[in-house]
Enzyme design. Structure first.
Site, PDB file in Angstrom:
ATOM      1  N   GLU A 288       7.362 -15.446 -55.825  1.00  0.00           N
ATOM      2  CA  GLU A 288       8.314 -16.395 -55.243  1.00  0.00           C
ATOM      3  C   GLU A 288       8.324 -17.705 -56.032  1.00  0.00           C
ATOM      4  O   GLU A 288       7.271 -18.211 -56.424  1.00  0.00           O
ATOM      5  CB  GLU A 288       7.910 -16.672 -53.791  1.00  0.00           C
ATOM      6  CG  GLU A 288       8.777 -17.709 -53.091  1.00  0.00           C
ATOM      7  CD  GLU A 288       8.168 -18.151 -51.772  1.00  0.00           C
ATOM      8  OE1 GLU A 288       8.911 -18.731 -50.950  1.00  0.00           O
ATOM      9  OE2 GLU A 288       6.952 -17.937 -51.545  1.00  0.00           O
ATOM     10  N   LYS A 354      16.639 -15.646 -49.284  1.00  0.00           N
ATOM     11  CA  LYS A 354      15.792 -15.666 -48.097  1.00  0.00           C
ATOM     12  C   LYS A 354      16.640 -16.069 -46.899  1.00  0.00           C
ATOM     13  O   LYS A 354      17.336 -17.086 -46.929  1.00  0.00           O
ATOM     14  CB  LYS A 354      14.639 -16.648 -48.297  1.00  0.00           C
ATOM     15  CG  LYS A 354      13.592 -16.601 -47.197  1.00  0.00           C
ATOM     16  CD  LYS A 354      12.421 -17.518 -47.528  1.00  0.00           C
ATOM     17  CE  LYS A 354      11.329 -17.408 -46.466  1.00  0.00           C
ATOM     18  NZ  LYS A 354      10.185 -18.304 -46.761  1.00  0.00           N
ATOM     19  N   CYS A 407       8.322 -14.395 -49.084  1.00  0.00           N
ATOM     20  CA  CYS A 407       7.263 -15.113 -48.382  1.00  0.00           C
ATOM     21  C   CYS A 407       7.024 -14.515 -47.005  1.00  0.00           C
ATOM     22  O   CYS A 407       6.823 -13.320 -46.863  1.00  0.00           O
ATOM     23  CB  CYS A 407       7.594 -16.601 -48.317  1.00  0.00           C
ATOM     24  SG  CYS A 407       6.229 -17.644 -47.740  1.00  0.00           S
TER      25      CYS A 407
END
Length: 528
Positions: A288, A354, A407
């Site tokens: 990430e 995301k 994440c």
């Protein structure tokens, strides 16, 4: 043991609060990296006995009658979440001059908020409390509902769900393939709390032992059967390389270090395959926000990626993606925490953003007001992130697509589902460097294992400084890069397998547990 239970039942004041906090804190030892799951067989009976004595004043109002039960559950949850989540404060030390003031909020405030869910659970359970084994089923159902609420209330934060405590290894993870993440919370409480009834006289003891053998024995039996006698996933065929650059978070924030970090990523990606039995990697995975600058602003960086990739190779990189819109002469820039698929010609062929951002980490709730008071998101620099419009699969090749999880999106069992029938794996990119060598990165990796078991999909996990690895569809770690290791690991991607009952039935089983165990409580309460 009966004498001990009576002493705990009669505790009051600060001694009762301390006992509840201690039981919760000790329960956190069942989490990664310790995995002392057997502690739950001690701490949950203590909670049962504390709730036995959590009786409100008869002459009190409707609210005050529930307060002893609420505070018993709240103190238990507070101890559990402080002991299990204290490491969150480490992220505030990366830029200590700006954020150190918020450490008490992270260490104590977040657990205090999460503990409310457990307080609600014990209030619900105490409303149907009885003197026998039925109260254990009621407590399990109530905690199941509380953990389910934790998956979505206030955007959701189901980190360290109670189900994690009873799944320390692949052997003890396989039950979740049958009943799913939500029902596993119920199962965990039942198994841990049943020993509270082992030391009473009469038929209750026999029923408790029988129920324990059914539930905990079935839990272990599912693991034995699925690991040893069920179909094994066949190899998908693609070779993947997971890159772990191990960059200190403070270094990533310093201006001028971006090119050095980027050069390390390229060098690790270009290393020769160490295992002679493996072909050249087909896919290379970077963590990430691995590229410490806006990649699309740097054509020379994209060209360097193309030069590094061999013919037929693709890079899946965690980056900050920028969108620029012009309207009425004004320029608006939006930033996304994204995953890009880049081919060997340096062309970005696909992207996934995301969709579930971290409050106060990647964006500020009520941002306009809070910015006026000087607040900003911890991990989003000064720009803040925008959530992706929807979660969608990342197409890797004609026959292979992946579920992209950036994440902490990997902790949401309800959101991690097959988006298309062709999904063959999950890819989790993360940057746990914010938390240092604390339990945080290990808990994150453990939850990635659980998602693989629940979905029947392998997990490819690339973390900036650990823990990275390849996990098969039964939660077994095929390859791993430990915390603080810099390097790259190659492995053949294992295939997916079907879950025994499917995702739809997993959720139905959860609600069946809730209805049946609540009914048991209602019947027992009526007979008491």
């Amino acid at each position: 043991m009966q004498r001990l239970s009576q002493k705990i039942l009669l505790l009051s004041g600060w001694k009762r609060a301390l006992a509840s906090i201690s039981a919760g804190a000790l329960t956190a030892l069942a989490l990664a990296p310790f995995h002392f799951f057997f502690i739950g067989f001690l701490t949950f009976p203590v909670l049962i006995w504390l709730l036995d004595g959590a009786v409100g004043r008869i002459d009190g109002g409707r609210l005050t009658r529930h307060l002893p039960a609420f505070w018993t559950g709240w103190f238990f949850g507070f101890g559990y979440f402080v002991a299990g989540l204290w490491w969150v404060a480490n992220a505030l030390l990366v830029e200590a001059p700006e954020f150190a003031w918020a450490i008490p909020l992270a260490v104590l405030g977040l657990p205090a908020l999460l503990a409310v869910f457990y307080g609600i659970a014990t209030v619900l359970a105490r409303a149907l409390w009885s003197s026998g084994i039925a109260r254990i089923f009621v407590l399990a159902a109530a905690f199941g509902v509380a953990e389910w609420l934790r998956t979505f209330v206030f955007t959701g934060f189901p980190w360290n769900a109670l189900s994690n405590t009873i799944q320390p290894s692949p052997l003890m993870m396989q039950s979740s393939a049958f009943i799913g993440a939500d029902a596993m919370n119920v199962l965990a409480v039942i198994c841990f709390a049943l020993p509270a009834a082992f030391f009473v006289k009469g038929r209750q003891k026999a029923w408790a032992l029988l129920c324990f053998l059914i539930f905990f024995g079935g839990h272990l039996g599912a693991g034995v059967w699925r690991l040893n006698f069920s179909a094994e996933p066949e190899a998908e065929g693609s070779i993947i390389r997971i890159v772990q650059p191990d960059v200190d978070q403070s270094k990533k924030l310093e201006p001028g270090d971006g090119q050095e970090v980027f050069a390390d990523l390229l060098a690790l990606s270009a290393e020769p395959v160490a295992n002679a039995s493996l072909a050249r990697p087909r896919y290379i995975i970077w963590p990430e926000t691995s590229v410490p600058f806006i990649l699309t602003r740097e054509p020379q960086a994209v060209a360097a990626i193309a030069d590094t990739l061999k013919i037929g190779q693709s890079l899946i990189a965690g980056v900050v993606r920028e969108e620029i819109e012009e309207e009425s002469g004004a320029e608006t820039r939006r930033y996304y925490n994204s995953m890009l698929l880049i081919n060997d010609e340096g062309i970005i062929t696909s992207a996934a953003d995301k969709t579930h951002l971290v409050p106060f980490g990647e964006y500020l709730p009520f941002s306009e007001q809070l910015k006026q008071w000087g607040f900003k998101a911890v991990a989003a620099a000064d720009r803040g992130y925008v959530a992706g419009a929807q979660r969608r699969s990342l197409p890797l090749s004609a026959g292979l697509t992946a579920i992209p999880l950036i994440c902490y999106e990997v902790i949401f069992g309800g959101e991690v589902k097959r988006l298309e029938q062709t999904d063959g794996l999950m890819i989790n990119v993360t940057n746990d460097a914010w938390y240092g060598n604390t339990p945080g990165p290990y808990q994150h990796f453990h939850q990635s294992q659980l998602r693989s078991v629940e979905t029947g999909l392998p997990m490819v996990r690339a973390a900036n400084n650990g823990v990275s690895g390849l996990i098969d569809a039964k939660g077994r770690v095929i390859e791993k890069l430990g915390y603080g290791q810099k390097g790259a690991v190659d492995a053949e991607l294992p295939g997916k397998i079907a879950t025994p009952l499917g995702k739809k039935f997993q959720q139905q089983i959860f609600w069946l547990f809730i209805v049946v165990f609540t009914t048991i409580g209602l019947v027992a309460r009526a007979k008491d």
